[in-house]
Design a protein around this motif. Structure first.
Motif, short mmCIF file in Angstrom:
data_model
loop_
_atom_site.label_atom_id
_atom_site.label_comp_id
_atom_site.label_asym_id
_atom_site.label_seq_id
_atom_site.Cartn_x
_atom_site.Cartn_y
_atom_site.Cartn_z
N GLY A 1 4.58 9.12 2.10
CA GLY A 1 4.95 8.33 3.26
C GLY A 1 4.86 6.85 2.96
N LYS A 2 4.75 6.06 4.00
CA LYS A 2 4.74 4.61 3.84
C LYS A 2 3.51 4.13 3.09
N ASP A 3 2.36 4.77 3.33
CA ASP A 3 1.11 4.24 2.82
C ASP A 3 0.49 5.04 1.68
N SER A 4 0.93 6.28 1.47
CA SER A 4 0.22 7.12 0.50
C SER A 4 1.06 8.32 0.10
N ALA A 5 0.55 9.03 -0.92
CA ALA A 5 1.14 10.30 -1.37
C ALA A 5 0.00 11.26 -1.65
N HIS A 6 0.26 12.57 -1.43
CA HIS A 6 -0.79 13.58 -1.57
C HIS A 6 -0.26 14.82 -2.27
N ILE A 7 -1.09 15.38 -3.13
CA ILE A 7 -0.81 16.63 -3.82
C ILE A 7 -2.04 17.52 -3.68
N GLU A 8 -1.85 18.78 -3.30
CA GLU A 8 -2.98 19.70 -3.21
C GLU A 8 -2.55 21.07 -3.72
N HIS A 9 -3.46 21.71 -4.44
CA HIS A 9 -3.17 23.06 -4.93
C HIS A 9 -4.46 23.76 -5.35
N ARG B 1 -7.27 18.14 -4.75
CA ARG B 1 -6.42 17.23 -3.98
C ARG B 1 -6.37 15.89 -4.68
N ILE B 2 -5.16 15.40 -4.91
CA ILE B 2 -4.93 14.11 -5.56
C ILE B 2 -4.12 13.24 -4.59
N SER B 3 -4.59 12.02 -4.38
CA SER B 3 -3.90 11.10 -3.48
C SER B 3 -3.70 9.76 -4.16
N ALA B 4 -2.68 9.03 -3.74
CA ALA B 4 -2.41 7.69 -4.25
C ALA B 4 -2.13 6.77 -3.08
N ARG B 5 -2.62 5.53 -3.18
CA ARG B 5 -2.37 4.54 -2.14
C ARG B 5 -2.43 3.15 -2.75
N ILE B 6 -1.84 2.19 -2.07
CA ILE B 6 -1.92 0.80 -2.52
C ILE B 6 -3.28 0.25 -2.13
#
Length: 309
Positions: free
Chosen positions: A117-125, A143-148
């Protein structure tokens, strides 16, 4: 600054922000058994596009960008390559690395979350950790997330793992140090830096320097290195969550032969996980262009703490 995702089905996920591919997460690799197949993040880039990871270096081919890798899980090796063994007749610290038939693997189930989305990205498995002979030991939820971070000055990756023992017996997590090799307690979330980062600067809350910082117990550590061709500097800071078991950890870090950082929860003491119990660990990794002064590095660490809150 919005995030986008490119999903190569049953293989990898690439996360992009502001036109830069920040990282590719290969969750179903084609790694050979000897290297203990497991997911990894590579390449990792700064917001300006400089690569801050290394894949399969000739000196340790099982090093792959950033990976959750554990060398001693009971009698099994989920790190890759040979296992450090100290025989009864060996003097203290005089063991050796031996290639055994104990290289396990972490197999990914289908992704359960993939969002940007606008602020972040998420991966979970979910991942199934199996021995070289196919016996299921651990089921992991990751769970892996990325954000500015820092109003666009850097970006932060968060890594959250919950590992449940399904082996039928208690499991002990350790390191070469718990097996007798001094100051070699690697294992955990391990980052291998570019070749040009060799000779770079290791940062801790109270000091900046070199390999004399290996084995120290800190909440965070960082590494600043210089790139070939562009001569630019980049900095990576890893932060251990305050609610992690054995916090703050001892760190495995190097800058002489190669660049690496690893908050090692089992550096010098084994951790026993009973059957059906879960071990949860969380980390932040903050990646920036430049920001290699002590003041800047401390600021990156504060952004990592914010990402974990």
């Amino acid at each position: 600054m919005s995030f986008t995702i490119d999903h190569r089905l049953d293989q990898s996920v690439t996360v992009t922000a502001a036109g830069t591919e920040l990282f590719t997460y290969t969750y179903s690799p084609d790694t050979v058994q000897l290297e203990s197949p497991k997911p990894y993040l590579h390449p990792l880039r700064t917001l300006a596009g400089d690569v801050v990871s290394l894949f399969r270096p000739h000196d340790h081919v099982w090093h792959k960008g950033i990976a959750w890798a554990l060398p001693h899980v009971g009698e099994h090796n989920f790190w890759g390559g040979p296992t450090y063994v100290q025989k009864p007749e060996d003097a203290p610290g005089q063991g050796s690395y031996i290639q055994l038939e104990n290289n396990g693997r972490a197999n990914s189930a289908p992704l359960t979350e993939l969002a940007a989305g606008k602020d972040s990205a998420h991966i979970e498995h979910r991942l199934d950790w199996t021995t070289q002979h196919g016996e299921l030991m651990i089921q992991e939820q990751r769970r892996i997330s990325a954000r500015i971070a820092g109003a666009g000055a850097a970006w932060a990756l968060t890594f959250d793992t919950a590992m449940t023992n399904v082996s039928g017996a208690s499991i002990s997590f350790g390191s070469p140090t718990t097996k007798g090799r001094e100051n070699a307690g690697y294992g955990g979330l391990f980052w291998r830096g570019p070749r040009s980062f060799t000779g770079g600067v290791i940062h801790a809350p109270g000091a900046s320097g070199g390999e004399e910082l290996r084995g120290t117990r800190e909440e965070w550590m960082g590494f600043s290195g210089q790139h070939d061709e562009t001569e630019r500097w980049s900095t990576i800071v890893m932060v251990d969550a305050q609610d992690n078991p054995l916090h703050p950890p001892r760190w495995f870090t190097r800058n002489e032969n190669f660049a690496c950082l690893c908050p090692a929860p089992f550096f010098s003491e084994e951790y026993d996980l009973p059957q059906d119990q879960t071990l949860r660990l969380r980390y932040a990794v903050v990646i920036a262009d430049g920001m290699n002064s002590r003041e800047d590095v401390a600021r990156l660490a504060s952004w990592g703490r914010e990402a974990l809150s």
